[in-house]
Design a protein around this motif. Structure first.
Motif, PDB file in Angstrom:
ATOM      1  N   SER A  72       0.822  -1.211   0.000  1.00 18.85           N
ATOM      2  CA  SER A  72       0.000   0.000   0.000  1.00 18.85           C
ATOM      3  C   SER A  72       0.849   1.250   0.000  1.00 18.85           C
ATOM      4  O   SER A  72       2.017   1.208   0.314  1.00 18.85           O
ATOM      5  CB  SER A  72      -0.941   0.061   1.185  1.00 18.85           C
ATOM      6  OG  SER A  72      -0.807  -0.957   2.066  1.00 18.85           O
ATOM      7  N   GLY A  73       0.201   2.340  -0.382  1.00 17.48           N
ATOM      8  CA  GLY A  73       0.871   3.629  -0.337  1.00 17.48           C
ATOM      9  C   GLY A  73       1.161   4.229  -1.692  1.00 17.48           C
ATOM     10  O   GLY A  73       1.482   5.398  -1.785  1.00 17.48           O
ATOM     11  N   GLY A  74       1.067   3.456  -2.738  1.00 18.58           N
ATOM     12  CA  GLY A  74       1.313   3.983  -4.083  1.00 18.58           C
ATOM     13  C   GLY A  74       2.735   3.778  -4.565  1.00 18.58           C
ATOM     14  O   GLY A  74       3.622   3.411  -3.804  1.00 18.58           O
ATOM     15  N   ALA A  75       2.921   3.998  -5.854  1.00 19.44           N
ATOM     16  CA  ALA A  75       4.224   3.806  -6.502  1.00 19.44           C
ATOM     17  C   ALA A  75       5.223   4.838  -5.981  1.00 19.44           C
ATOM     18  O   ALA A  75       4.803   5.904  -5.515  1.00 19.44           O
ATOM     19  CB  ALA A  75       4.055   3.926  -8.013  1.00 19.44           C
ATOM     20  N   PRO A  76       6.508   4.566  -6.053  1.00 24.84           N
ATOM     21  CA  PRO A  76       7.127   3.328  -6.567  1.00 24.84           C
ATOM     22  C   PRO A  76       6.962   2.175  -5.578  1.00 24.84           C
ATOM     23  O   PRO A  76       6.998   2.371  -4.366  1.00 24.84           O
ATOM     24  CB  PRO A  76       8.597   3.702  -6.712  1.00 24.84           C
ATOM     25  CG  PRO A  76       8.825   4.782  -5.704  1.00 24.84           C
ATOM     26  CD  PRO A  76       7.508   5.527  -5.596  1.00 24.84           C
ATOM     27  N   TRP A  77       6.772   0.975  -6.139  1.00 24.11           N
ATOM     28  CA  TRP A  77       6.514  -0.202  -5.321  1.00 24.11           C
ATOM     29  C   TRP A  77       7.800  -0.857  -4.822  1.00 24.11           C
ATOM     30  O   TRP A  77       7.783  -1.604  -3.863  1.00 24.11           O
ATOM     31  CB  TRP A  77       5.660  -1.208  -6.087  1.00 24.11           C
ATOM     32  CG  TRP A  77       4.338  -0.618  -6.481  1.00 24.11           C
ATOM     33  CD1 TRP A  77       3.938  -0.256  -7.739  1.00 24.11           C
ATOM     34  CD2 TRP A  77       3.243  -0.288  -5.614  1.00 24.11           C
ATOM     35  NE1 TRP A  77       2.668   0.268  -7.696  1.00 24.11           N
ATOM     36  CE2 TRP A  77       2.219   0.259  -6.414  1.00 24.11           C
ATOM     37  CE3 TRP A  77       3.030  -0.400  -4.245  1.00 24.11           C
ATOM     38  CZ2 TRP A  77       1.000   0.686  -5.885  1.00 24.11           C
ATOM     39  CZ3 TRP A  77       1.811   0.022  -3.726  1.00 24.11           C
ATOM     40  CH2 TRP A  77       0.814   0.561  -4.544  1.00 24.11           C
ATOM     41  N   GLY A  78       8.907  -0.629  -5.514  1.00 20.03           N
ATOM     42  CA  GLY A  78      10.192  -1.092  -5.003  1.00 20.03           C
ATOM     43  C   GLY A  78      10.636  -2.466  -5.448  1.00 20.03           C
ATOM     44  O   GLY A  78      11.363  -3.141  -4.723  1.00 20.03           O
ATOM     45  N   PHE A  79      10.199  -2.887  -6.646  1.00 18.25           N
ATOM     46  CA  PHE A  79      10.724  -4.153  -7.175  1.00 18.25           C
ATOM     47  C   PHE A  79      10.879  -4.063  -8.685  1.00 18.25           C
ATOM     48  O   PHE A  79      10.283  -3.210  -9.337  1.00 18.25           O
ATOM     49  CB  PHE A  79       9.841  -5.348  -6.776  1.00 18.25           C
ATOM     50  CG  PHE A  79       8.446  -5.327  -7.359  1.00 18.25           C
ATOM     51  CD1 PHE A  79       8.176  -5.927  -8.575  1.00 18.25           C
ATOM     52  CD2 PHE A  79       7.412  -4.705  -6.678  1.00 18.25           C
ATOM     53  CE1 PHE A  79       6.889  -5.925  -9.106  1.00 18.25           C
ATOM     54  CE2 PHE A  79       6.122  -4.680  -7.190  1.00 18.25           C
ATOM     55  CZ  PHE A  79       5.864  -5.299  -8.402  1.00 18.25           C
ATOM     56  N   THR A  80      11.710  -4.946  -9.215  1.00 19.09           N
ATOM     57  CA  THR A  80      11.995  -4.977 -10.650  1.00 19.09           C
ATOM     58  C   THR A  80      11.601  -6.336 -11.217  1.00 19.09           C
ATOM     59  O   THR A  80      11.850  -7.365 -10.589  1.00 19.09           O
ATOM     60  CB  THR A  80      13.506  -4.743 -10.889  1.00 19.09           C
ATOM     61  OG1 THR A  80      13.881  -3.534 -10.233  1.00 19.09           O
ATOM     62  CG2 THR A  80      13.833  -4.636 -12.359  1.00 19.09           C
ATOM     63  N   LEU A  81      11.000  -6.320 -12.413  1.00 21.29           N
ATOM     64  CA  LEU A  81      10.579  -7.547 -13.094  1.00 21.29           C
ATOM     65  C   LEU A  81      11.463  -7.829 -14.302  1.00 21.29           C
ATOM     66  O   LEU A  81      11.917  -6.906 -14.973  1.00 21.29           O
ATOM     67  CB  LEU A  81       9.158  -7.382 -13.638  1.00 21.29           C
ATOM     68  CG  LEU A  81       8.000  -7.531 -12.705  1.00 21.29           C
ATOM     69  CD1 LEU A  81       6.707  -7.260 -13.457  1.00 21.29           C
ATOM     70  CD2 LEU A  81       7.968  -8.894 -12.077  1.00 21.29           C
ATOM     71  N   GLY A 100      14.441  -0.770   1.642  1.00 20.56           N
ATOM     72  CA  GLY A 100      13.612   0.289   2.188  1.00 20.56           C
ATOM     73  C   GLY A 100      12.349   0.582   1.400  1.00 20.56           C
ATOM     74  O   GLY A 100      11.547   1.410   1.803  1.00 20.56           O
ATOM     75  N   GLY A 101      12.169  -0.089   0.252  1.00 16.94           N
ATOM     76  CA  GLY A 101      10.979   0.132  -0.574  1.00 16.94           C
ATOM     77  C   GLY A 101       9.776  -0.625  -0.023  1.00 16.94           C
ATOM     78  O   GLY A 101       9.890  -1.425   0.900  1.00 16.94           O
ATOM     79  N   LYS A 102       8.617  -0.368  -0.600  1.00 24.30           N
ATOM     80  CA  LYS A 102       7.383  -1.004  -0.117  1.00 24.30           C
ATOM     81  C   LYS A 102       7.445  -2.522  -0.226  1.00 24.30           C
ATOM     82  O   LYS A 102       6.952  -3.226   0.652  1.00 24.30           O
ATOM     83  CB  LYS A 102       6.190  -0.440  -0.877  1.00 24.30           C
ATOM     84  CG  LYS A 102       5.967   1.023  -0.520  1.00 24.30           C
ATOM     85  CD  LYS A 102       4.853   1.638  -1.327  1.00 24.30           C
ATOM     86  CE  LYS A 102       4.719   3.104  -0.995  1.00 24.30           C
ATOM     87  NZ  LYS A 102       5.622   3.942  -1.743  1.00 24.30           N
ATOM     88  N   ALA A 103       8.041  -3.048  -1.295  1.00 23.64           N
ATOM     89  CA  ALA A 103       8.153  -4.504  -1.452  1.00 23.64           C
ATOM     90  C   ALA A 103       9.047  -5.103  -0.368  1.00 23.64           C
ATOM     91  O   ALA A 103       8.766  -6.180   0.153  1.00 23.64           O
ATOM     92  CB  ALA A 103       8.692  -4.850  -2.839  1.00 23.64           C
ATOM     93  N   ALA A 104      10.121  -4.405  -0.002  1.00 24.86           N
ATOM     94  CA  ALA A 104      11.026  -4.897   1.049  1.00 24.86           C
ATOM     95  C   ALA A 104      10.354  -4.828   2.411  1.00 24.86           C
ATOM     96  O   ALA A 104      10.500  -5.744   3.236  1.00 24.86           O
ATOM     97  CB  ALA A 104      12.319  -4.091   1.053  1.00 24.86           C
ATOM     98  N   LEU A 105       9.601  -3.769   2.655  1.00 20.19           N
ATOM     99  CA  LEU A 105       8.967  -3.578   3.959  1.00 20.19           C
ATOM    100  C   LEU A 105       7.887  -4.619   4.244  1.00 20.19           C
ATOM    101  O   LEU A 105       7.640  -4.956   5.401  1.00 20.19           O
ATOM    102  CB  LEU A 105       8.390  -2.164   4.072  1.00 20.19           C
ATOM    103  CG  LEU A 105       9.439  -1.046   4.056  1.00 20.19           C
ATOM    104  CD1 LEU A 105       8.766   0.319   4.005  1.00 20.19           C
ATOM    105  CD2 LEU A 105      10.358  -1.142   5.260  1.00 20.19           C
ATOM    106  N   CYS A 106       7.248  -5.154   3.198  1.00 14.88           N
ATOM    107  CA  CYS A 106       6.195  -6.152   3.425  1.00 14.88           C
ATOM    108  C   CYS A 106       6.791  -7.504   3.832  1.00 14.88           C
ATOM    109  O   CYS A 106       6.110  -8.328   4.408  1.00 14.88           O
ATOM    110  CB  CYS A 106       5.287  -6.287   2.209  1.00 14.88           C
ATOM    111  SG  CYS A 106       5.883  -7.450   0.972  1.00 14.88           S
ATOM    112  N   LYS A 107       8.074  -7.724   3.529  1.00  9.14           N
ATOM    113  CA  LYS A 107       8.829  -8.918   3.917  1.00  9.14           C
ATOM    114  C   LYS A 107       8.266 -10.231   3.365  1.00  9.14           C
ATOM    115  O   LYS A 107       8.567 -11.292   3.864  1.00  9.14           O
ATOM    116  CB  LYS A 107       8.949  -9.022   5.438  1.00  9.14           C
ATOM    117  CG  LYS A 107       9.661  -7.854   6.067  1.00  9.14           C
ATOM    118  CD  LYS A 107       9.881  -8.067   7.537  1.00  9.14           C
ATOM    119  CE  LYS A 107      10.455  -6.918   8.295  1.00  9.14           C
ATOM    120  NZ  LYS A 107      11.399  -6.067   7.732  1.00  9.14           N
TER     121      LYS A 107
END
Length: 92
Positions: free
Chosen positions: A18-27, A45-52
């Motif tokens: 949640s929180g909006g882009a950037p989401w913090g991951f690369t495809l 430190g990005g949203k993807a990392a914080l969700c663990k």
């Protein structure tokens, strides 16, 4: 063709960012390259990392309830269209 044992051994993981882009991951990959859509980087430190929950090497199979057919372009459109919440399903 995947065997039943291979299909059963996969773990499907639901992730909500949640929180909006950037989401913090690369495809990487996609139908265009004859490869599955794989998460190749998670920003510290990005949203993807914080969700663990997300890990490098996870295969993206669903975005916001839409099953993916393997196109990276399709995935990017769905990701960019997510303004506040991004729901992902990955296969590991």
């Amino acid at each position: 063709m995947e065997t039943v044992e291979q299909l059963v051994s996969f773990h499907h993981i639901q992730v909500q960012l949640s929180g909006g882009a950037p989401w913090g991951f690369t495809l990487k990959g996609g139908l265009e390259h004859g490869e599955p859509l794989i998460i190749t980087k998670i920003e510290d430190g990005g949203k993807a990392a914080l969700c663990k929950k997300l890990k490098v090497g996870d295969e993206l199979i669903n975005i916001n309830g839409s099953a993916l057919y393997g196109s990276r372009q399709e995935a990017l459109i769905l990701i960019k269209g997510s303004y506040r919440i991004l729901k992902l399903a990955v296969r590991r």
